[in-house]
Scaffold this active site. Structure first.
Site, PDB file in Angstrom:
ATOM      1  CG  ASP A  33      34.243 -30.625 -16.855  1.00  0.00           C
ATOM      2  OD1 ASP A  33      34.356 -30.090 -15.738  1.00  0.00           O
ATOM      3  OD2 ASP A  33      33.500 -31.917 -17.161  1.00  0.00           O
ATOM      4  CG  ASP A  81      32.588 -32.349 -11.610  1.00  0.00           C
ATOM      5  OD1 ASP A  81      32.329 -33.222 -12.200  1.00  0.00           O
ATOM      6  OD2 ASP A  81      33.354 -31.337 -12.010  1.00  0.00           O
TER       7      ASP A  81
END
Ligand code: DX5
Ligand code: ZN
Length: 228
Positions: A36, A179
């Site tokens: 991320d 996600d």
């Protein structure tokens, strides 16, 4: 049915020891590791950049699933490709059809995969619906971007169903990556609606034995896919 894939998100691990996070993913048999990248503008957190991705790449061969939560992906995409990302996911909220096409040309010229992500409140834009043949993964975010450890937002489920319906009608080869807030308890909810790539931060790295947690998520997901 698309193949189940487990993608642990290292954001939930000690950011000072990311090599260990990646090593755990390898040990648990993860299909890819989710990285991320957050720039402090697109979402209210700052994580790491291409230098860190490159450093991680030196030590392992696992597929790098790089989720770019940044306002200016065109400025940085090539840097993340050259650092060793395999799948580059861009957010629809900061793109137009034209910007997507430029990024797509770049990603393909380097032989990498392209993902397109949607925040919980974002519907698939028109320009994206007409470009699904260019996308390898649609990333349906089930939490607002920024942090690991949030609860899954179940109000995103109708959108997941719509997206799955649209992709199935086209032959169903695009991965649907879920996600945010994935835990063993909600795996059935998302897999039965078409999710096949499960990103899990806290759902892996906050567990007592993260490598075992990866296998447990896979088992649950395969079971759910069998029943779907
Ligand atoms: C949120 C990130 C997610 C997050 C997932 O901005 O995109 O990948 O790390 O972590 P969990 O699974 O803990 O919600
Ligand atoms: Zn992510």
């Amino acid at each position: 049915m698309r193949r189940i894939r487990i993608a642990p998100s290292v954001l939930a691990w000690d950011l000072g020891d990311l090599n260990e996070a990646v090593a755990i993913s390898v040990k648990g048999g993860a299909d890819q590791v989710h990285l991320d990248v957050i720039d402090g503008h697109f979402a209210p957190n700052i994580t790491f950049g291409p230098g860190t991705v490159r450093a991680l790449r030196r030590r392992c061969d696992l597929k790098f699933d790089t989720h770019l939560m940044i306002d200016e992906p065109t400025l940085y995409a090539e840097k993340f490709i050259d650092a060793g990302s395999d799948l580059l996911t861009f957010h629809a909220e900061v793109l137009t059809g034209g910007r997507f096409d430029e990024l797509h040309a770049l990603v393909r010229s380097k032989g990498r995969q392209m993902g397109l992500a949607l925040k919980p409140a974002t519907e698939l834009p028109e320009w994206a619906a007409s470009r699904l043949d260019k996308v390898d993964a649609l990333v349906v975010m089930t939490v607002n971007p920024g942090f690991s450890g949030q609860a899954m937002d179940m109000s995103t489920m109708p959108k997941l169903e719509r997206i799955n319906g649209m992709l199935e009608a086209r032959g169903g080869s695009v991965d649907i990556e879920i996600d945010g807030g994935v835990e063993p308890e909600n795996v059935h909810e998302v897999v039965s609606r078409g999710g096949n790539v499960l990103v899990a931060g806290a759902g892996v790295y906050s567990k007592k034995d993260p490598a075992v947690a990866i296998r447990a998520l896979r088992e649950r997901a395969e079971e759910a896919a069998g029943r779907a």
